[in-house]
Enzyme design. Structure first.
Site, PDB file in Angstrom:
ATOM      1  CE  LYS A 120      18.572  80.482 -20.164  1.00  0.00           C
ATOM      2  NZ  LYS A 120      17.699  79.656 -20.094  1.00  0.00           N
ATOM      3  CG  ASP A 138      22.848  78.978 -19.998  1.00  0.00           C
ATOM      4  OD1 ASP A 138      24.274  78.688 -20.502  1.00  0.00           O
ATOM      5  OD2 ASP A 138      22.062  79.261 -21.900  1.00  0.00           O
TER       6      ASP A 138
END
Length: 210
Positions: A120, A138
DNA sequence: ATCCCGAGGG
DNA sequence: CCCTCTGGAT
């Protein structure tokens, strides 16, 4: 309900929110990388509250590489997970200083080898730092994508695969920011505002019970 | 699967 | 009080 065309959804989000800019505050690649690592499991405003003093005390990778970890811990404490984060950003600064000639790697594989940087964070750095198309998943992106009906999984890698196959590559970076904004303002985790949502007629979740 | 960890909102 | 916040490493 069939998932709607991504163009329609993104257009509606732009009409509602405008074209959002990153909520994380940074003024260099160095600041971006550090802020992204600090942003794990905390709000951007919590990060923005500590980065000014952190960057005043440690203005670049070289100075952070020589930092006393206890001092870094004190500065970043309010962001949570402060022991891990202090160790990670200090080791990361050393790694970039000593093994990368002081420059941030521009590919996902090398970024993910940096301490505290997973997929991420690597995607955020690629997108925001280098303008390389990537869709960082996320907690907001995961929730919004599932509710819209683009996927049905808690696995961020699978969510990313769905999003990057459904959404045109040129829209990955703005799409990421739009999903975040939508997740914060309307498609909230707790009390989603479905009645006033700009895409509730295109969403698989709207009107359903929690 | 579990741990790390603090702050703000409902 | 409980949930959530731009996760990552073991």
């Amino acid at each position: 309900m069939m998932p709607a065309q991504s163009e329609s959804i993104l257009e509606r989000m732009i009409a509602r929110y405008g074209m959002p800019s990153p909520a994380l505050e940074y003024h260099s690649l160095y600041q971006l990388v550090v802020a992204v690592v600090l942003s794990a499991q905390t709000t951007d405003s919590q990060v923005n509250a500590v980065t000014p003093s952190l960057f005043r005390r440690f203005p670049d990778f070289q100075s952070l590489a020589g930092a006393d970890i206890a001092e870094v811990e004190t500065i970043i404490k309010s962001t949570g997970f402060y022991r891990n984060k202090a160790k990670n950003i200090t080791l990361l600064a050393r790694d970039i200083t000593h093994n990368h000639g002081g420059t941030v790697p521009e590919n996902r594989e090398e970024l993910m080898r940096l301490p505290g940087v997973g997929r991420k964070s690597a995607n955020v750095i690629l997108a925001m730092g280098f303008n390389i198309p990537a869709f960082a998943v996320d907690t907001h992106v995961l929730r919004v994508a599932n509710r819209i009906g683009y996927c049905a999984t808690d696995d961020p890698l699978k969510v990313e695969a769905s999003l990057t196959s459904i959404i045109p590559e040129t829209m990955w970076i703005p799409g990421h920011l739009l999903f975040i904004t939508h997740g914060r303002r309307t498609c909230r985790a707790r009390n989603p505002l479905c009645p006033e949502c700009a895409i509730n007629d295109l969403c698989a979740f709207a009107g359903k019970t929690l």
